[in-house]
Write an enzyme that holds these catalytic residues in place. Sequence first.
Site, PDB file in Angstrom:
ATOM      1  N   ASP A  63      -9.329   0.351   4.574  1.00  0.00           N
ATOM      2  CA  ASP A  63      -9.247   1.976   5.219  1.00  0.00           C
ATOM      3  C   ASP A  63      -8.796   2.841   4.208  1.00  0.00           C
ATOM      4  O   ASP A  63      -8.830   4.084   4.427  1.00  0.00           O
ATOM      5  CB  ASP A  63      -8.460   1.879   6.402  1.00  0.00           C
ATOM      6  CG  ASP A  63      -6.835   1.424   6.169  1.00  0.00           C
ATOM      7  OD1 ASP A  63      -6.696   0.407   5.503  1.00  0.00           O
ATOM      8  OD2 ASP A  63      -5.762   2.200   6.156  1.00  0.00           O
ATOM      9  N   THR A  65       0.947  -0.971   0.040  1.00  0.00           N
ATOM     10  CA  THR A  65       0.120   0.026   0.042  1.00  0.00           C
ATOM     11  C   THR A  65       1.020   1.165  -0.045  1.00  0.00           C
ATOM     12  O   THR A  65       1.958   1.270   0.766  1.00  0.00           O
ATOM     13  CB  THR A  65      -0.847  -0.128   1.264  1.00  0.00           C
ATOM     14  OG1 THR A  65      -1.815  -0.941   1.140  1.00  0.00           O
ATOM     15  CG2 THR A  65      -1.655   1.357   1.325  1.00  0.00           C
ATOM     16  N   ARG A  98     -14.608  -6.293  -0.892  1.00  0.00           N
ATOM     17  CA  ARG A  98     -14.210  -5.643   0.303  1.00  0.00           C
ATOM     18  C   ARG A  98     -13.453  -4.437   0.145  1.00  0.00           C
ATOM     19  O   ARG A  98     -12.797  -4.233  -0.747  1.00  0.00           O
ATOM     20  CB  ARG A  98     -12.990  -6.849   0.972  1.00  0.00           C
ATOM     21  CG  ARG A  98     -12.343  -6.336   2.120  1.00  0.00           C
ATOM     22  CD  ARG A  98     -10.916  -5.754   2.098  1.00  0.00           C
ATOM     23  NE  ARG A  98     -10.338  -5.501   3.354  1.00  0.00           N
ATOM     24  CZ  ARG A  98      -9.188  -4.983   3.405  1.00  0.00           C
ATOM     25  NH1 ARG A  98      -8.498  -4.374   2.380  1.00  0.00           N
ATOM     26  NH2 ARG A  98      -8.616  -4.584   4.645  1.00  0.00           N
TER      27      ARG A  98
END
Length: 332
Positions: free
Chosen positions: A230, A199, A227
């Site tokens: 955050d 990420t 899904r």
Amino acid sequence: MKATIVFLILLAIPLISFDQELTASPPRHLTNWTLVVHGGAGGSFTEKLPPATEKMYRDSLDAALKIGAAILSSGGSSMDAVEAVIRFMEDCPIFNAGRGAVYNAEGFAELDASFMDGSTGLAGAVAGVQKIRHPISASRKVMEKTRHVLLMGAGAEEFAAAQGLEIVDPSFFRTPDTDSTYQRLLRRKKQDALNKQGTVGCVALDLSGNLAAGTSTGGMMMKMKGRIGDSPIIGAGTYADNATCAVSCTGSGEYFIRDAVAYDVTALMKYKKMSLEKAANYVIMDKLKKKGGGGGLIAVDAKGHIAMPFNTAMMFRGFIKGDGSYEIGVYL
């Protein structure tokens, strides 16, 4: 006579452009700028990366920092720097964002990203997209061109296309390495404990004193279709406020959502008067860790102080400042 006086008064009143953001913070003029990046957190406490792999990550972080530094050193905005840095990282296949992103349980990448302007409090995000080459740019367009904050799936892709952003076939995001990992996990029918790190995120402070933050990801390998973690959630994975700091997070997304981690750091600074370092360390090393959440964050405050805490074995990270300060790290 009265009509003439009124007309002259009206001429003297400066016109207000409604394209101008009226809530923007007044400009400050600093002598230094700061840029911080991350390339994901995780890893094994018992094994280290092969030297060649670690060098590849370090070289990519170095290139990302130089892209942002070139913009900020020439007086560019923190928003332009953050977007440019993350676009580069989305195109770098070693990271779990853009090309090279992990696949969901059905074998395709679903990408999430978010972007926030600390001077106005405005934000934009996209989630579950499969065809936008640069989700971070789509997030910024959502912020600047709509009254919304978060667009998802096909709607986000249609909007991005209408804004002139590059749309690609979903196969663009596939790489041989990610294909291999997915096939191995498919045979085992389980999620890898050593999930691909990567990420990506960037936070910046420019010479006008404005903060910005952005985050982009492919999420978790073998995640359920649909899904969302955050990264596209403002306050969980990304937050920026000129009064406090800019934050980008990486880690176990469900924990970061439940604890509103990015906003928690700014709230501790604002309401408890904590320093950036103390607030960030408390959230990651104490609060999140006690609940079982693994990960880290990068942050920069309005004075250029930085924080890069993580409670995992490693976090790819680095910073560069206008005064020449520079660092790239992987392990503690």
